[in-house]
Design a protein around this motif. Sequence first.
Motif, PDB file in Angstrom:
ATOM      1  N   VAL A  13      12.134  46.467  32.567  1.00  0.00           N
ATOM      2  CA  VAL A  13      12.492  45.066  32.321  1.00  0.00           C
ATOM      3  C   VAL A  13      11.835  44.157  33.362  1.00  0.00           C
ATOM      4  O   VAL A  13      11.322  43.079  33.025  1.00  0.00           O
ATOM      5  N   GLY A  14      11.818  44.583  34.610  1.00  0.00           N
ATOM      6  CA  GLY A  14      11.190  43.772  35.658  1.00  0.00           C
ATOM      7  C   GLY A  14       9.706  43.546  35.374  1.00  0.00           C
ATOM      8  O   GLY A  14       9.190  42.431  35.520  1.00  0.00           O
ATOM      9  N   HIS A  15       9.030  44.596  34.929  1.00  0.00           N
ATOM     10  CA  HIS A  15       7.602  44.509  34.611  1.00  0.00           C
ATOM     11  C   HIS A  15       7.373  43.522  33.459  1.00  0.00           C
ATOM     12  O   HIS A  15       6.447  42.704  33.497  1.00  0.00           O
ATOM     13  N   ALA A  16       8.233  43.611  32.439  1.00  0.00           N
ATOM     14  CA  ALA A  16       8.087  42.712  31.290  1.00  0.00           C
ATOM     15  C   ALA A  16       8.392  41.266  31.683  1.00  0.00           C
ATOM     16  O   ALA A  16       7.791  40.331  31.155  1.00  0.00           O
ATOM     17  N   LEU A  17       9.317  41.095  32.631  1.00  0.00           N
ATOM     18  CA  LEU A  17       9.745  39.735  32.990  1.00  0.00           C
ATOM     19  C   LEU A  17       8.767  38.995  33.899  1.00  0.00           C
ATOM     20  O   LEU A  17       8.703  37.772  33.882  1.00  0.00           O
ATOM     21  N   LYS A  18       8.006  39.749  34.671  1.00  0.00           N
ATOM     22  CA  LYS A  18       7.306  39.075  35.788  1.00  0.00           C
ATOM     23  C   LYS A  18       6.228  38.084  35.329  1.00  0.00           C
ATOM     24  O   LYS A  18       5.907  37.156  36.061  1.00  0.00           O
ATOM     25  N   THR A  19       5.713  38.244  34.100  1.00  0.00           N
ATOM     26  CA  THR A  19       4.677  37.310  33.634  1.00  0.00           C
ATOM     27  C   THR A  19       5.216  36.316  32.606  1.00  0.00           C
ATOM     28  O   THR A  19       4.447  35.560  32.015  1.00  0.00           O
ATOM     29  N   LYS A  20       6.511  36.305  32.379  1.00  0.00           N
ATOM     30  CA  LYS A  20       7.058  35.500  31.270  1.00  0.00           C
ATOM     31  C   LYS A  20       7.358  34.044  31.630  1.00  0.00           C
ATOM     32  O   LYS A  20       7.436  33.199  30.753  1.00  0.00           O
ATOM     33  N   PHE A  21       7.572  33.776  32.914  1.00  0.00           N
ATOM     34  CA  PHE A  21       7.988  32.416  33.283  1.00  0.00           C
ATOM     35  C   PHE A  21       6.762  31.583  33.640  1.00  0.00           C
ATOM     36  O   PHE A  21       6.235  31.671  34.747  1.00  0.00           O
ATOM     37  N   LEU A  22       6.303  30.776  32.679  1.00  0.00           N
ATOM     38  CA  LEU A  22       5.039  30.065  32.881  1.00  0.00           C
ATOM     39  C   LEU A  22       5.228  28.777  33.675  1.00  0.00           C
ATOM     40  O   LEU A  22       4.293  28.280  34.278  1.00  0.00           O
ATOM     41  N   HIS A  23       6.453  28.241  33.672  1.00  0.00           N
ATOM     42  CA  HIS A  23       6.661  26.934  34.305  1.00  0.00           C
ATOM     43  C   HIS A  23       7.564  27.012  35.534  1.00  0.00           C
ATOM     44  O   HIS A  23       8.069  26.005  35.995  1.00  0.00           O
ATOM     45  N   ASP A  24       7.788  28.215  36.031  1.00  0.00           N
ATOM     46  CA  ASP A  24       8.649  28.384  37.208  1.00  0.00           C
ATOM     47  C   ASP A  24       7.899  29.160  38.279  1.00  0.00           C
ATOM     48  O   ASP A  24       6.935  29.858  37.990  1.00  0.00           O
ATOM     49  N   LEU A 172      10.926  69.228  16.790  1.00  0.00           N
ATOM     50  CA  LEU A 172      11.806  68.687  17.834  1.00  0.00           C
ATOM     51  C   LEU A 172      13.248  68.729  17.332  1.00  0.00           C
ATOM     52  O   LEU A 172      13.489  68.669  16.126  1.00  0.00           O
ATOM     53  N   GLY A 173      14.192  68.800  18.256  1.00  0.00           N
ATOM     54  CA  GLY A 173      15.604  68.648  17.909  1.00  0.00           C
ATOM     55  C   GLY A 173      16.140  67.437  18.652  1.00  0.00           C
ATOM     56  O   GLY A 173      16.081  67.393  19.880  1.00  0.00           O
ATOM     57  N   ILE A 174      16.612  66.431  17.922  1.00  0.00           N
ATOM     58  CA  ILE A 174      17.037  65.176  18.553  1.00  0.00           C
ATOM     59  C   ILE A 174      18.476  64.849  18.139  1.00  0.00           C
ATOM     60  O   ILE A 174      18.842  64.988  16.955  1.00  0.00           O
ATOM     61  N   VAL A 175      19.245  64.371  19.122  1.00  0.00           N
ATOM     62  CA  VAL A 175      20.677  64.109  18.924  1.00  0.00           C
ATOM     63  C   VAL A 175      20.902  63.029  17.854  1.00  0.00           C
ATOM     64  O   VAL A 175      20.312  61.952  17.907  1.00  0.00           O
ATOM     65  N   ALA A 176      21.771  63.359  16.895  1.00  0.00           N
ATOM     66  CA  ALA A 176      21.990  62.449  15.765  1.00  0.00           C
ATOM     67  C   ALA A 176      23.414  61.880  15.737  1.00  0.00           C
ATOM     68  O   ALA A 176      23.730  61.074  14.861  1.00  0.00           O
ATOM     69  N   ASP A 177      24.274  62.296  16.696  1.00  0.00           N
ATOM     70  CA  ASP A 177      25.663  61.821  16.639  1.00  0.00           C
ATOM     71  C   ASP A 177      26.001  60.831  17.754  1.00  0.00           C
ATOM     72  O   ASP A 177      27.147  60.661  18.120  1.00  0.00           O
ATOM     73  N   GLN A 178      24.982  60.187  18.319  1.00  0.00           N
ATOM     74  CA  GLN A 178      25.203  59.023  19.200  1.00  0.00           C
ATOM     75  C   GLN A 178      24.507  57.847  18.529  1.00  0.00           C
ATOM     76  O   GLN A 178      23.333  57.949  18.180  1.00  0.00           O
ATOM     77  N   CYS A 179      25.249  56.731  18.332  1.00  0.00           N
ATOM     78  CA  CYS A 179      24.593  55.593  17.681  1.00  0.00           C
ATOM     79  C   CYS A 179      24.569  54.390  18.612  1.00  0.00           C
ATOM     80  O   CYS A 179      25.434  54.215  19.468  1.00  0.00           O
ATOM     81  N   GLY A 180      23.518  53.585  18.436  1.00  0.00           N
ATOM     82  CA  GLY A 180      23.336  52.418  19.289  1.00  0.00           C
ATOM     83  C   GLY A 180      22.127  51.634  18.843  1.00  0.00           C
ATOM     84  O   GLY A 180      21.591  51.869  17.758  1.00  0.00           O
ATOM     85  N   ALA A 181      21.674  50.729  19.693  1.00  0.00           N
ATOM     86  CA  ALA A 181      20.516  49.897  19.359  1.00  0.00           C
ATOM     87  C   ALA A 181      19.412  50.107  20.391  1.00  0.00           C
ATOM     88  O   ALA A 181      19.556  49.691  21.544  1.00  0.00           O
ATOM     89  N   PRO A 182      18.305  50.744  19.991  1.00  0.00           N
ATOM     90  CA  PRO A 182      17.148  50.777  20.882  1.00  0.00           C
ATOM     91  C   PRO A 182      16.734  49.323  21.167  1.00  0.00           C
ATOM     92  O   PRO A 182      16.717  48.503  20.243  1.00  0.00           O
ATOM     93  N   THR A 183      16.424  49.027  22.414  1.00  0.00           N
ATOM     94  CA  THR A 183      16.113  47.631  22.775  1.00  0.00           C
ATOM     95  C   THR A 183      14.854  47.619  23.631  1.00  0.00           C
ATOM     96  O   THR A 183      14.802  48.270  24.687  1.00  0.00           O
ATOM     97  N   SER A 184      13.845  46.891  23.183  1.00  0.00           N
ATOM     98  CA  SER A 184      12.571  46.911  23.922  1.00  0.00           C
ATOM     99  C   SER A 184      12.642  46.015  25.150  1.00  0.00           C
ATOM    100  O   SER A 184      13.275  44.951  25.136  1.00  0.00           O
ATOM    101  N   SER A 185      11.971  46.448  26.197  1.00  0.00           N
ATOM    102  CA  SER A 185      11.939  45.652  27.433  1.00  0.00           C
ATOM    103  C   SER A 185      11.289  44.290  27.177  1.00  0.00           C
ATOM    104  O   SER A 185      11.691  43.281  27.755  1.00  0.00           O
ATOM    105  N   GLU A 186      10.307  44.248  26.251  1.00  0.00           N
ATOM    106  CA  GLU A 186       9.657  42.978  25.910  1.00  0.00           C
ATOM    107  C   GLU A 186      10.645  42.012  25.276  1.00  0.00           C
ATOM    108  O   GLU A 186      10.663  40.819  25.604  1.00  0.00           O
ATOM    109  N   SER A 187      11.463  42.534  24.343  1.00  0.00           N
ATOM    110  CA  SER A 187      12.407  41.631  23.675  1.00  0.00           C
ATOM    111  C   SER A 187      13.492  41.178  24.648  1.00  0.00           C
ATOM    112  O   SER A 187      13.981  40.049  24.556  1.00  0.00           O
TER     113      SER A 187
END
Length: 299
Positions: A13-24, A172-187
């Motif tokens: 998140v820090g990496h995504a944030l560091k170039t986002k503030f154009l006027h500060d 691959l075997g991937i866990v299917a009984d935990q639910c949530g929202a993947p959230t991108s650092s960019e968003s």
Amino acid sequence: MQKILLTGVNGQVGHALKTKFLHDEVIALSREQLDLTKVHDIRRVVREVKPNLIINPAAYTAVDKAESELDLAFAVNATAPQILAEEAARLHAALINFSTDYVYDGTKNSAYLESDAVNPINGYGKSKLAGEEAIRAVGLPHLILRTSWVYGAYGKNFLRTILRLGAERDSLGIVADQCGAPTSSESIADGVVQLVNAWQPSLENQTGVYHFTNTGETSWHGFSCEIINEYNRLAVDSNWPALKTGVDSIAAITTAEYPTPAARPANSRLDNTKLRMIFGIELPSWQLSLQQVMQTLTY
Ligand SMILES: NC(=O)c1ccc[n+]([C@@H]2O[C@H](COP(=O)([O-])OP(=O)(O)OC[C@H]3O[C@@H](n4cnc5c(N)ncnc54)[C@H](OP(=O)(O)O)[C@@H]3O)[C@@H](O)[C@H]2O)c1
């Protein structure tokens, strides 16, 4: 123009944030420049920089390791945010801190609201909750953004792990009984910029905890299938190498079949209505954010 002190710039998140503030003016610091386990350094740096706003995405995020390094997790995730909050309060500045779906125990049958009871079931979640409570106790204008399942083109995360394993293994075997929202650092970073523009720290009713995730929900298994599908779709035009794993060779397994040192909540779904009602902000769907991130990958 604001003066923003940003921590953890080598994290997702820090990496995504560091170039986002154009006027500060952004003073962006890595762990090498500001080690959050060093209380005196935190106080000294904040007093030198004199920011109007501190944004603190730095955190101890090794969920399993936290079980055996609880003191370190609490130092970074609870004590450091408290000191940042105290120093911000001295300057009449504001603070944005991040928290997690892991403050909940996951036993609710629907998406969590900010008003629901917290009950972390692992050490990392306990340390992040202690950070929330410490900031609240200082009493300055603040936003605590609880997000979930963070990934991006940059950093160590589930997306990059699946693409690596998908290139190496037939199945691959991937866990299917935990639910949530993947959230991108960019968003998250785009949403934080919108928030900083919309937030009036002098309005006390805006201070507090907000759920802050991409919309929609899936399981880790569903997320991995979408990653592989999206890769295969983009690979055609981009000349990317073929993966060994196909979607049909990703087995849906249970949490019990994939034991980890730290327990994870089965339900990580966070209702984002409060964010929309107070600030008129909504992050994109997790599928759209995944597409946007994957379009930036290079091979
Ligand atoms: N990752 C997730 O899935 C997830 C889920 C829910 C909530 N969150 C929360 O979202 C926020 C951002 O997470 P993220 O995914 O961007 O985390 P991340 O990629 O793991 O980055 C964390 C950053 O914190 C830095 N850090 C660790 N210890 C430090 C210390 N003692 N002093 C200074 N910096 C230190 C790390 O430095 P190095 O680069 O030097 O290691 C790293 O740059 C965090 O508050 C996290 O708890 C994350």
